[in-house]
Design a protein around this motif. Structure first.
Motif, PDB file in Angstrom:
ATOM      1  N   SER A 107       2.862  70.504 -50.409  1.00 27.70           N
ATOM      2  CA  SER A 107       2.885  69.034 -50.365  1.00 27.70           C
ATOM      3  C   SER A 107       3.944  68.485 -51.305  1.00 27.70           C
ATOM      4  CB  SER A 107       1.528  68.473 -50.822  1.00 27.70           C
ATOM      5  OG  SER A 107       0.537  68.774 -49.891  1.00 27.70           O
ATOM      6  N   ASN A 108       4.541  67.384 -50.939  1.00 30.84           N
ATOM      7  CA  ASN A 108       5.443  66.654 -51.834  1.00 30.84           C
ATOM      8  C   ASN A 108       6.553  67.522 -52.404  1.00 30.84           C
ATOM      9  OD1 ASN A 108       4.016  64.128 -51.754  1.00 30.84           O
ATOM     10  ND2 ASN A 108       2.435  65.104 -52.978  1.00 30.84           N
ATOM     11  N   GLY A 156     -13.855  68.693 -55.137  1.00 34.02           N
ATOM     12  CA  GLY A 156     -12.796  67.859 -55.676  1.00 34.02           C
ATOM     13  C   GLY A 156     -12.020  68.587 -56.745  1.00 34.02           C
ATOM     14  N   GLN A 157     -10.803  68.124 -56.946  1.00 34.33           N
ATOM     15  CA  GLN A 157      -9.929  68.751 -57.928  1.00 34.33           C
ATOM     16  C   GLN A 157      -9.686  67.792 -59.087  1.00 34.33           C
ATOM     17  OE1 GLN A 157      -7.932  68.513 -54.548  1.00 34.33           O
ATOM     18  NE2 GLN A 157      -9.486  69.951 -53.848  1.00 34.33           N
ATOM     19  N   LEU A 201      -5.525  60.490 -63.095  1.00 36.20           N
ATOM     20  CA  LEU A 201      -5.973  59.237 -62.476  1.00 36.20           C
ATOM     21  C   LEU A 201      -4.787  58.382 -62.042  1.00 36.20           C
ATOM     22  CD1 LEU A 201      -8.797  58.330 -65.027  1.00 36.20           C
ATOM     23  CD2 LEU A 201      -9.130  59.037 -62.650  1.00 36.20           C
ATOM     24  N   SER A 206      -0.551  61.585 -53.305  1.00 38.97           N
ATOM     25  CA  SER A 206       0.189  60.922 -52.238  1.00 38.97           C
ATOM     26  C   SER A 206       1.114  59.848 -52.782  1.00 38.97           C
ATOM     27  CB  SER A 206      -0.792  60.302 -51.246  1.00 38.97           C
ATOM     28  OG  SER A 206      -1.597  59.347 -51.904  1.00 38.97           O
TER      29      SER A 206
ATOM     30  N   LEU B 170     -15.215  60.902 -55.333  1.00 39.56           N
ATOM     31  CA  LEU B 170     -14.132  61.702 -54.776  1.00 39.56           C
ATOM     32  C   LEU B 170     -13.183  60.791 -54.005  1.00 39.56           C
ATOM     33  CD1 LEU B 170     -16.500  64.471 -53.436  1.00 39.56           C
ATOM     34  CD2 LEU B 170     -14.927  64.764 -55.353  1.00 39.56           C
ATOM     35  N   ARG B 171     -11.941  61.241 -53.893  1.00 43.75           N
ATOM     36  CA  ARG B 171     -10.953  60.437 -53.181  1.00 43.75           C
ATOM     37  C   ARG B 171     -10.240  61.307 -52.163  1.00 43.75           C
ATOM     38  NH1 ARG B 171      -5.593  57.451 -55.651  1.00 43.75           N
ATOM     39  NH2 ARG B 171      -4.967  56.671 -53.648  1.00 43.75           N
ATOM     40  N   LEU B 173      -7.928  62.842 -49.671  1.00 42.54           N
ATOM     41  CA  LEU B 173      -6.588  62.512 -49.188  1.00 42.54           C
ATOM     42  C   LEU B 173      -6.240  63.284 -47.923  1.00 42.54           C
ATOM     43  CD1 LEU B 173      -4.692  62.632 -52.611  1.00 42.54           C
ATOM     44  CD2 LEU B 173      -5.562  60.608 -51.449  1.00 42.54           C
ATOM     45  N   PRO B 177      -0.467  61.220 -45.238  1.00 46.10           N
ATOM     46  CA  PRO B 177       0.859  61.834 -45.405  1.00 46.10           C
ATOM     47  C   PRO B 177       1.226  61.964 -46.877  1.00 46.10           C
ATOM     48  CG  PRO B 177       1.084  59.526 -44.775  1.00 46.10           C
ATOM     49  CD  PRO B 177      -0.384  59.826 -44.775  1.00 46.10           C
ATOM     50  N   ASP B 178       1.927  63.045 -47.216  1.00 49.49           N
ATOM     51  CA  ASP B 178       2.461  63.170 -48.567  1.00 49.49           C
ATOM     52  C   ASP B 178       3.809  62.458 -48.638  1.00 49.49           C
ATOM     53  OD1 ASP B 178       4.381  64.803 -47.483  1.00 49.49           O
ATOM     54  OD2 ASP B 178       3.640  66.645 -48.365  1.00 49.49           O
ATOM     55  N   LEU B 179       4.548  62.651 -49.734  1.00 51.69           N
ATOM     56  CA  LEU B 179       5.829  61.962 -49.906  1.00 51.69           C
ATOM     57  C   LEU B 179       6.840  62.362 -48.837  1.00 51.69           C
ATOM     58  CD1 LEU B 179       6.272  62.227 -53.790  1.00 51.69           C
ATOM     59  CD2 LEU B 179       5.574  60.206 -52.484  1.00 51.69           C
ATOM     60  N   ARG B 182       4.357  64.772 -44.615  1.00 54.75           N
ATOM     61  CA  ARG B 182       3.591  65.921 -44.149  1.00 54.75           C
ATOM     62  C   ARG B 182       2.100  65.617 -44.375  1.00 54.75           C
ATOM     63  NH1 ARG B 182       1.803  70.909 -45.894  1.00 54.75           N
ATOM     64  NH2 ARG B 182       2.656  72.746 -44.853  1.00 54.75           N
ATOM     65  N   MET B 184      -1.486  66.064 -45.458  1.00 55.31           N
ATOM     66  CA  MET B 184      -2.113  66.943 -46.447  1.00 55.31           C
ATOM     67  C   MET B 184      -3.393  67.573 -45.901  1.00 55.31           C
ATOM     68  SD  MET B 184      -1.412  65.076 -50.096  1.00 55.31           S
ATOM     69  CE  MET B 184      -1.716  63.369 -49.640  1.00 55.31           C
ATOM     70  N   ARG B 185      -3.578  68.849 -46.196  1.00 53.87           N
ATOM     71  CA  ARG B 185      -4.714  69.575 -45.629  1.00 53.87           C
ATOM     72  C   ARG B 185      -5.899  69.633 -46.568  1.00 53.87           C
ATOM     73  NH1 ARG B 185      -2.765  74.942 -42.481  1.00 53.87           N
ATOM     74  NH2 ARG B 185      -5.007  75.154 -42.242  1.00 53.87           N
ATOM     75  N   VAL B 186      -5.666  69.989 -47.792  1.00 55.88           N
ATOM     76  CA  VAL B 186      -6.794  70.117 -48.736  1.00 55.88           C
ATOM     77  C   VAL B 186      -6.423  69.378 -50.000  1.00 55.88           C
ATOM     78  CG1 VAL B 186      -8.295  71.659 -50.007  1.00 55.88           C
ATOM     79  CG2 VAL B 186      -7.289  72.411 -47.840  1.00 55.88           C
ATOM     80  N   SER B 187      -6.933  68.201 -50.136  1.00 59.22           N
ATOM     81  CA  SER B 187      -6.623  67.443 -51.337  1.00 59.22           C
ATOM     82  C   SER B 187      -7.679  66.380 -51.517  1.00 59.22           C
ATOM     83  CB  SER B 187      -5.227  66.831 -51.223  1.00 59.22           C
ATOM     84  OG  SER B 187      -4.810  66.373 -52.484  1.00 59.22           O
ATOM     85  N   THR B 188      -8.553  66.602 -52.449  1.00 53.75           N
ATOM     86  CA  THR B 188      -9.613  65.656 -52.755  1.00 53.75           C
ATOM     87  C   THR B 188      -9.744  65.532 -54.257  1.00 53.75           C
ATOM     88  OG1 THR B 188     -10.804  66.268 -50.738  1.00 53.75           O
ATOM     89  CG2 THR B 188     -12.052  65.110 -52.419  1.00 53.75           C
ATOM     90  N   PRO B 189      -8.931  64.693 -54.876  1.00 53.73           N
ATOM     91  CA  PRO B 189      -9.104  64.485 -56.311  1.00 53.73           C
ATOM     92  C   PRO B 189     -10.528  63.996 -56.635  1.00 53.73           C
ATOM     93  CG  PRO B 189      -7.072  63.461 -55.559  1.00 53.73           C
ATOM     94  CD  PRO B 189      -7.808  63.916 -54.327  1.00 53.73           C
ATOM     95  N   CYS B 190     -10.957  64.293 -57.818  1.00 55.51           N
ATOM     96  CA  CYS B 190     -12.276  63.860 -58.273  1.00 55.51           C
ATOM     97  C   CYS B 190     -12.109  62.901 -59.455  1.00 55.51           C
ATOM     98  CB  CYS B 190     -13.114  65.074 -58.673  1.00 55.51           C
ATOM     99  SG  CYS B 190     -14.782  64.614 -59.185  1.00 55.51           S
ATOM    100  N   PRO B 191     -11.808  61.629 -59.147  1.00 57.00           N
ATOM    101  CA  PRO B 191     -11.606  60.670 -60.236  1.00 57.00           C
ATOM    102  C   PRO B 191     -12.810  60.547 -61.166  1.00 57.00           C
ATOM    103  CG  PRO B 191     -10.977  59.705 -58.128  1.00 57.00           C
ATOM    104  CD  PRO B 191     -11.610  61.030 -57.825  1.00 57.00           C
TER     105      PRO B 191
END
Lengths: 239, 239
Positions: A107-108, A156-157, A201, A206, B170-171, B173, B177-179, B182, B184-191
């Protein structure tokens, strides 16, 4: 920040960008830099075609609908496969980090046939960043190279520190008294990872924010490394 | 904040303390509350003598120089022992959290023969805190009950969210699309965990700061719970 190219001096770019937006770096700042721009500047974004897949990479990728070239990169970046299940490869990288896919990311990265590998020595990357700030601005700041890692047991990450300079990553409290005067036995907060998480944060994947200033936190200055945060294989309960 | 006693309304105390120091809670704040004061207010700080050790607790404690009453509390708070090695008990709590010693803690509990257990329902604790802010101040804020957890593979502990209200933890994503455009397949930040970690920087264990305001982060408002952050046993690669 402009988009970073191989060979760029990201500290110089960040100094300019911070000044231009009216928030120049200050003494005592902790500056968190996204792994992806460090990898780009250091030539660690590579064409997928450079990774000719091994039979293992081919078989795994076929089974789980992965790009075999990317799987090959993941395997080459690893020293050990920690888990290999359900299409997920959890590996130990050459740095000792345990993470999904050896930190290899598509990504990115600036193109669809490119992948980003972790910096060869993220502590050295952080030191170079810190040194540039010291030389050009005359300030002592901490630099943290950060990446987004998953965790077992939690979805989550979160952003963590994979390289750092100018601070001590851990703050051992063992042997200090708690509020009741009781000596604490096991307590070692990891401010480096909490600083990286706080910065996370402000740098969701993205969006194009690759450098974050964490200001006002009195981290312990010193010559630390992110290697100190890596638990040794022998001490780990989840080898 | 004054020292919290059983039965105290910690949200009311926090409202007063925040106003008194000139930083009243505002709409959109994320307010992070240390587990230990939630547990104290909810009567989850208990005398060690209430935990008569089982033969298992006695044997383990003898072997590893632990207080058998505390070991008994750890076992009673757990639904599963995930690892049991080198004097460390990693357990799954009744909430589904995987952590050292079921979150049972003898530090900063207000006495030397007391231990603190995790709140029975930390999400409900967070909701009560959030509701009080809503009722008394007319603001919508997020509340996070936070505790300090260790991690496999990395030394040091970070603050994470064990209960929450007023935000989505969780957020995801995936599919965005990334920058490079593309998907994104696996991306879930945990704010939620990153907010708790950021607050952890301001609440090291040996100091008396049990409530932290995280202001200015545009978390996604909503009726989330910390249960959403718990990875299901079936989905986990490290059962």
């Amino acid at each position: 920040m402009p988009l970073v190219q191989e060979g760029d001096d990201i500290a110089a770019l960040a100094i300019e960008a911070a000044a231009a937006q009216g928030t120049p770096f200050l003494d005592g700042d902790a500056i968190v830099v996204a792994q992806r721009i460090v990898s780009k500047a250091e030539g660690r974004v590579l064409p997928l075609d450079e990774f000719a897949p091994s039979p293992f990479a081919l078989e795994w990728s076929e089974a789980w609908d992965k790009d075999p070239r990317q799987t090959e990169a993941v395997l080459r970046e690893s020293v050990r496969i920690v888990r290999q299940m359900k299409g997920v490869l959890i590996t130990e990288t050459r740095h000792g980090f345990v993470c999904a896919n050896s930190g290899v990311d598509a990504s990115n990265v600036g193109g669809t046939d490119l992948i980003s590998l972790l910096p060869v020595d993220p502590d050295a990357s952080a030191r170079a960043f810190r040194d540039t700030l010291r030389e050009r601005l005359g300030i002592e700041a901490a630099a943290i190279v950060s990446d987004t890692f998953g965790r077992p047991w939690r979805t989550g990450q979160t952003n963590i520190a994979i390289g750092l300079a100018g601070l001590r990553p851990l703050r051992p409290l063992e042997g200090l008294p708690d509020l009741d005067g009781r000596i604490m036995r096991v307590s070692t907060p990891c401010p480096a990872d909490e600083i990286a998480g706080a910065a996370g944060l402000s740098m969701p994947k993205s969006e194009g924010v690759p450098v974050v200033i964490v200001r006002g936190y009195p981290y312990e200055r010193g010559e630390g490394t992110a290697r100190e945060i890596v638990r040794s294989f022998e001490d780990d309960l989840f080898p």
